[in-house]
Design an enzyme around this catalytic site. Sequence first.
Site, PDB file in Angstrom:
ATOM      1  N   CYS A   1      -6.769   4.781  12.824  1.00 35.73           N
ATOM      2  CA  CYS A   1      -6.781   3.138  13.111  1.00 35.73           C
ATOM      3  C   CYS A   1      -7.504   2.976  13.959  1.00 35.73           C
ATOM      4  O   CYS A   1      -7.498   3.308  14.828  1.00 35.73           O
ATOM      5  CB  CYS A   1      -5.717   2.257  12.746  1.00 35.73           C
ATOM      6  SG  CYS A   1      -6.095   0.668  13.434  1.00 35.73           S
TER       7      CYS A   1
ATOM      8  N   CYS B   1      -5.396  -0.080   7.703  1.00 37.42           N
ATOM      9  CA  CYS B   1      -4.209   0.314   8.466  1.00 37.42           C
ATOM     10  C   CYS B   1      -2.759   0.108   7.301  1.00 37.42           C
ATOM     11  O   CYS B   1      -2.818  -1.258   7.784  1.00 37.42           O
ATOM     12  CB  CYS B   1      -4.308   0.065   9.777  1.00 37.42           C
ATOM     13  SG  CYS B   1      -2.942   0.909  10.775  1.00 37.42           S
TER      14      CYS B   1
ATOM     15  N   ASP C   1      -5.126  10.139   2.084  1.00 38.25           N
ATOM     16  CA  ASP C   1      -4.337  10.045   1.314  1.00 38.25           C
ATOM     17  C   ASP C   1      -3.072   9.312   1.082  1.00 38.25           C
ATOM     18  O   ASP C   1      -2.540   7.924  -0.243  1.00 38.25           O
ATOM     19  CB  ASP C   1      -4.557  10.737   0.242  1.00 38.25           C
ATOM     20  CG  ASP C   1      -6.066  12.104  -0.257  1.00 38.25           C
ATOM     21  OD1 ASP C   1      -6.822  10.934  -0.407  1.00 38.25           O
ATOM     22  OD2 ASP C   1      -5.973  12.682  -0.388  1.00 38.25           O
TER      23      ASP C   1
ATOM     24  N   CYS D   1      -5.269   0.435  16.505  1.00 34.04           N
ATOM     25  CA  CYS D   1      -4.082  -0.133  16.810  1.00 34.04           C
ATOM     26  C   CYS D   1      -3.136   1.635  16.840  1.00 34.04           C
ATOM     27  O   CYS D   1      -2.913   2.282  17.191  1.00 34.04           O
ATOM     28  CB  CYS D   1      -2.353  -0.249  15.959  1.00 34.04           C
ATOM     29  SG  CYS D   1      -2.223   0.343  14.678  1.00 34.04           S
TER      30      CYS D   1
ATOM     31  N   GLU E   1      -3.072   2.835  -7.916  1.00 31.28           N
ATOM     32  CA  GLU E   1      -4.098   1.746  -8.350  1.00 31.28           C
ATOM     33  C   GLU E   1      -4.484   1.545  -9.215  1.00 31.28           C
ATOM     34  O   GLU E   1      -4.721   2.119 -10.382  1.00 31.28           O
ATOM     35  CB  GLU E   1      -5.466   2.727  -7.320  1.00 31.28           C
ATOM     36  CG  GLU E   1      -5.119   2.140  -5.364  1.00 31.28           C
ATOM     37  CD  GLU E   1      -6.194   3.422  -5.449  1.00 31.28           C
ATOM     38  OE1 GLU E   1      -6.999   2.674  -4.563  1.00 31.28           O
ATOM     39  OE2 GLU E   1      -5.811   4.742  -5.325  1.00 31.28           O
TER      40      GLU E   1
ATOM     41  N   ASP F   1      -1.280   7.274  -4.809  1.00 24.91           N
ATOM     42  CA  ASP F   1      -3.140   7.515  -4.688  1.00 24.91           C
ATOM     43  C   ASP F   1      -3.514   8.425  -5.202  1.00 24.91           C
ATOM     44  O   ASP F   1      -2.922  10.011  -4.977  1.00 24.91           O
ATOM     45  CB  ASP F   1      -3.227   7.413  -3.403  1.00 24.91           C
ATOM     46  CG  ASP F   1      -5.115   7.764  -2.297  1.00 24.91           C
ATOM     47  OD1 ASP F   1      -6.057   6.371  -2.943  1.00 24.91           O
ATOM     48  OD2 ASP F   1      -5.632   9.047  -3.043  1.00 24.91           O
TER      49      ASP F   1
HETATM   50 ZN   LIG Z   1      -4.233  -0.510  12.628  1.00 18.87          ZN
END
Ligand SMILES: [Zn+2]
Length: 415
Positions: free
Chosen positions: A355, A336, A365, A358, A269, A185
Amino acid sequence: MQRLQAYQYEILPNGEQQRRMRRFAGSCRFVFNKALALQKERYERGEKKLSYAGLCQLLTQWRNGTETPWLADAPTHPLQQALKDLERAYQNFFARRAHFPRFKRKGRRERFRYPDAQQFKVDPINNRLFLPKLGWLRYRNSRAMLGVAKNITLSESCGRWYASIQTERAVEAPVPSSTRAVGIDLGIARLATLSDGSHVAPLDSFRKHEARLRRYQRAMSRKVKFSHNWQKAKRRVQAIHARIGHARRDYLHKATTTISQNHAMVCIEDLQVRNMSKSSKGSAEAPGRNVRAKSGLNKAILDQGWFEFRRQLEYKLNWAGGRLVVVPPHYTSLTCPDCDYVSARNRTSQAKFKCVQCGYENHADVVGALNVLARGYRVTACGEEGAGSGQKTRTKPSSVKQEPTEATMREADHA
Ligand SMILES: [Zn+2]
């Protein structure tokens, strides 16, 4: 497998050699500009463009003529190479890769090239080079050169001269020493974050030198333009720029070497760095918003050299037998990695990811890097679309498409 590699060394010319190199570079610039002017004239008269061979014939006349007899002092091959450069500039223009060739100005990227290995000698044991019409030149033998020298380019930067030696050698098809895969990243606060949790610290060399650079630039603007003191101030500004450039390049090389040696597959990316670092000013009618913040970001991106980072990573991986996989960048920072839930609320701050579905927590990063890696696996496994540059049709990449398509696979290789 043939590997082409260039080695650059600083050369340590004596006074006479320096004067000659400057003169040779000037002669090459003159030949380039004269040929360009001639081609333009011919075009306006509706005549066909002269070929490289035709220009070389003219060059012989110029060297032997009475108008520019000093051209005969410069070595022939570099002068011919100047014509070759012009030819290439035209080809790039016709292929829409570049602007129309422009006249070269004095003092900008002064350089000339010896293309014929028969005519020069590299003597690394005694740290010296032999070049036609220059004789033996000493150089800083900063690293061992491998392979056979094919051509040498001499260039000037901030009052120093460098020899870039292009070499060729046969190497066995490389086998990656590692089987590991990693996602990367790219960021501002950290230059690169790896999916294994490690990171490459940002390179702040520009900021460190920024204050001094600004002071010198101010001093330069107070001087009378082109005066002796102005030239002196200008040299100082250029020296700082060069120093920043050197520090940045060295740092990037170290980082990309380590990463490429320790991984067989690196996923990254597909950031449109060129677009991101474009001016945020906007037009006169519609001035851009957040110009200050954006220019800060732009500067940081340029400072970091993401583009250079990716370029180095790609060729070093190729050399090491690994591969670079470029994946579409959408939502990598908001997805996530545990349950695939996508939401802007997952990102509670610049650095924190949690997240909302969850409860998975990690550094934002690292999450980005993990998502990039997961996407990299998908791209290589089923030839998922979007790995090439400029494909932005899909907003959220998915793995629905299962047919392995050769074309997209190959694109992923080259992206
Ligand atoms: Zn999650």
